[in-house]
Scaffold this active site. Structure first.
Site, short mmCIF file in Angstrom:
data_model
loop_
_atom_site.label_atom_id
_atom_site.label_comp_id
_atom_site.label_asym_id
_atom_site.label_seq_id
_atom_site.Cartn_x
_atom_site.Cartn_y
_atom_site.Cartn_z
CB SER A 156 -1.00 0.01 1.08
OG SER A 156 -1.95 1.03 0.95
CG HIS A 157 0.32 3.87 3.15
ND1 HIS A 157 -0.58 2.99 3.54
CD2 HIS A 157 0.49 4.37 4.61
CE1 HIS A 157 -0.94 2.51 4.73
NE2 HIS A 157 -0.15 3.16 5.46
CG ASP A 321 -2.14 4.44 -1.67
OD1 ASP A 321 -2.70 4.48 -2.92
OD2 ASP A 321 -2.24 3.68 -0.78
CG ASP A 323 -2.35 -0.13 -2.90
OD1 ASP A 323 -2.27 1.16 -2.06
OD2 ASP A 323 -3.35 -1.08 -2.39
CG ASP A 325 -5.69 1.48 -1.33
OD1 ASP A 325 -4.80 2.22 -1.20
OD2 ASP A 325 -6.11 0.57 -0.75
NE ARG A 326 -3.98 3.77 2.65
CZ ARG A 326 -4.03 3.76 3.79
NH1 ARG A 326 -3.84 4.89 4.49
NH2 ARG A 326 -4.04 2.53 4.40
CE LYS A 423 -7.59 1.76 1.66
NZ LYS A 423 -7.89 0.71 2.44
#
Length: 600
Positions: A156-157, A321, A323, A325-326, A423
């Site tokens: 992720s982030h 971010d 991946d 999703d943010r 998300k």
């Protein structure tokens, strides 16, 4: 740019090299004998392995340092354990999806996952070109291709690179993160796994799209953007957004932070919607994210923040971010909190986004418990349900599948809807562009445009403002952090309604527990919260998104209905409550930290 997807199909026979696979594997020091068996027309090697400690899978999958995943059979053990955890009928003959955020080790990991998939009876793998698939795009591909599930290679982030983080998670057939009943089974099998079923097939060239067959098993390398772009083109009025992005008096900046949305930025914003190519920055995905921390907040997206707070700032700014999703949303010299962002999108969705016009409107809204209650006020005004869930997108998925949820969000820069089961950073950006395009469609070029700041302040005037801030204390020692949480639980358990904390009168204090209204499952210990009679509250919880140590998150919220008091700085508005929260928690005493790593 993603290369053109064109390659004829090929049929190849297995050429798997046991010797090359065993390189740096713990199996070389234990047993070199392998049993060759036949499955689905391909040779399968039973590769000996031994369990590896510490593979507990959480809400966001399994995350560790990349060097850990790249060593021995660490990744292979987890993947094999997943196949053992799934019902056999969901594996044999199935179709699955594979992709990730482009970070270091993804290319090597993809080959391991493909071989294990073939060895365990999967019939077809859809793999994003170059191993690329943003998390929301992976969810879209799973749904569009009716796959049984998919692997997402991402932390992720979190930062990427040989010395940084790596992660993997599995999403189910609706595109949603695997539920706890599966992640718990995965962990159980990681403690006993002793054989890896590795198909005897060569490595796949993931740089070119096309289908490669190995007897009854096939790998289709797909354009990572196509399915996602097709979906958002159904959700949004793309021509309306294009009319905004092609205005000579409108400017925007999208910062992909050298992460996966760099592969999506130009195909969507430039090629499909007509934005100037200079609108996209840091849009080449890199294995180490250019040495940056791909977390779209005011601290780590510093380059975009400087652009958006300059004298000649663009009208609109956004970042995503690692991946994809943010998201973070900015206007000219103006920041929109994630809690406000999801509330504003929900309040304007039926008027500005076609997806919510012809589908019975909004079915319901939801937010994670730490997220400010701005969304609750929109739900009340619209007359729809509003759910308060633990942190973790999987809790929204159940509500969506039951037809009770349309739009949801988390204060941790996650926003989305029931078009997929993750998300979705680019979706949030397109939602805001839709609102801006709708509000400005009658404004002539050169006229006084409706701005991000104006839309936000009009929302506050109508619904009230929920002042909100989150303090992150990253990389803390886990032991003292757990002691602090236990201390807070004891304070909450002994607190009574009417007790005073500074100038605040307590309504209630607890450790949040959630009973899923769809399946009845109970999630306990989701965050210690102190809620006061004026609606103010503070919350403490430990984050599970890091690969090592612990992150303490402190959430502060105060509601202000008076328009004349809504325009002060959030930190000033929240300062008295912040002091009460720090004093109550004894955070400095437990962690030794004088200040947070990140303030949102």
């Amino acid at each position: 740019m993603v290369a053109s997807c064109a390659q004829p199909s090929a049929t190849l026979r297995g050429q798997f090299s046991v010797k090359s696979y065993f390189k740096s594997s713990r199996a070389t020091t234990r047993r070199m004998s392998v049993q060759i068996i036949s499955s689905a027309g391909n040779k399968v090697s039973d590769v000996p392995t031994t369990p590896i400690d510490g593979q507990k899978t959480g809400t966001s999958g399994l995350r560790k340092k990349a060097s850990v995943f790249a060593s021995e059979n660490y990744l292979a053990n987890w993947v094999q354990s997943l196949f053992l955890a799934l019902p056999r009928e969901e594996v044999v003959g199935s179709a699955m999806v594979l992709g990730g955020d482009g970070r270091w080790f993804n290319k090597e990991a993809a080959q391991i996952i493909i071989k294990l998939a073939a060895g365990n009876g999967v019939k077809k793998m859809f793999v994003g070109q170059n191993g690329f698939l943003a998390t929301p795009a992976a969810s879209a591909v799973i749904r569009a291709r009716k796959a049984n599930g998919g692997f997402i290679m991402s932390a992720s982030h979190n930062p990427g690179g040989p010395k940084e983080d790596w992660g993997i998670k599995f999403n189910y057939s609706s595109g949603e993160p695997a539920p706890e009943k599966i992640t718990d089974k995965i962990y159980g099998f990681t403690q006993t796994v002793d054989v890896l079923k590795m198909a005897d097939i060569p490595e796949i060239d993931l740089s070119v799209c096309g289908t490669t067959k190995f007897n009854d098993f096939e790998v289709e390398v797909i354009d990572p953007v196509a399915d996602y772009l097709a979906l958002v083109s159904e959700v949004f009025d793309m021509e309306l957004i294009k009319s905004l992005l092609t205005r000579s008096d409108f400017t925007m900046k999208f910062d992909a932070m050298h992460a996966i949305t760099g592969a999506y930025a130009k195909p969507i914003f430039v090629e499909a919607l007509g934005a100037d190519p200079s609108s996209c920055v840091n849009d080449t995905p890199k294995e180490d994210f250019g040495g940056g921390h791909p977390d779209p907040n005011l601290t780590y997206a510093e380059e975009l923040v400087k652009i958006m707070y300059a004298n000649d700032a663009p009208d609109f700014g956004a970042a995503s971010d690692g991946d994809g999703d943010r998201n973070m949303i900015l206007g000219n010299n103006f920041f929109v909190t994630p809690s406000d962002s999801v509330a504003i999108i929900a309040a304007n969705a039926q008027e500005c986004i076609p997806y919510f016009e012809g589908r019975g409107g909004l079915k319901g809204l939801a937010r994670s418990m730490p997220t400010a209650a701005a969304l609750d006020r929109v739900a009340a005004a619209l007359g729809v349900e509003c759910f308060e869930t633990p942190t973790g997108w999987k809790f929204f998925g159940n509500l969506m599948d039951a037809g009770r949820l349309s739009i949801c969000g988390e204060e941790s820069f996650g926003t989305g809807s029931d078009h997929i089961r993750e998300k979705d950073g680019p979706w949030a950006v397109l939602a805001w562009l839709s609102i801006l395009a709708h509000r400005n469609k009658e404004i002539p070029v050169g006229g006084s445009k409706v701005t991000v700041e104006q839309i936000t302040k009009e929302h506050w005037a109508k619904y009230g403002r929920n002042f909100f801030s989150r303090y992150d204390y990253e990389g803390c020692e886990a032991g003292p952090c757990n002691e602090m949480v236990e201390y807070l639980r004891s304070v909450a358990a002994s607190a009574k309604q009417g007790d005073t904390f500074g100038s605040y009168e307590l309504d209630f204090a607890d450790d949040f527990e959630y009973t899923d209204p769809i399946d009845g499952s109970v999630s306990s210990n989701q965050g210690v919260r102190f809620v006061f009679t004026d609606g103010s509250r503070f919350i403490f919880r430990l984050s599970g998104t890091g690969s090592s140590g612990a992150t303490v998150r402190m959430y502060i919220e105060r509601y202000e209905p008076d328009v004349t008091k809504q325009n002060i700085d959030a930190q000033d508005a929240l300062a008295p409550l912040i002091n009460v929260a720090l004093d109550t928690s004894k955070l400095k005493e437990f962690t030794g930290r004088d200040s947070p790593t990140v303030i949102t």
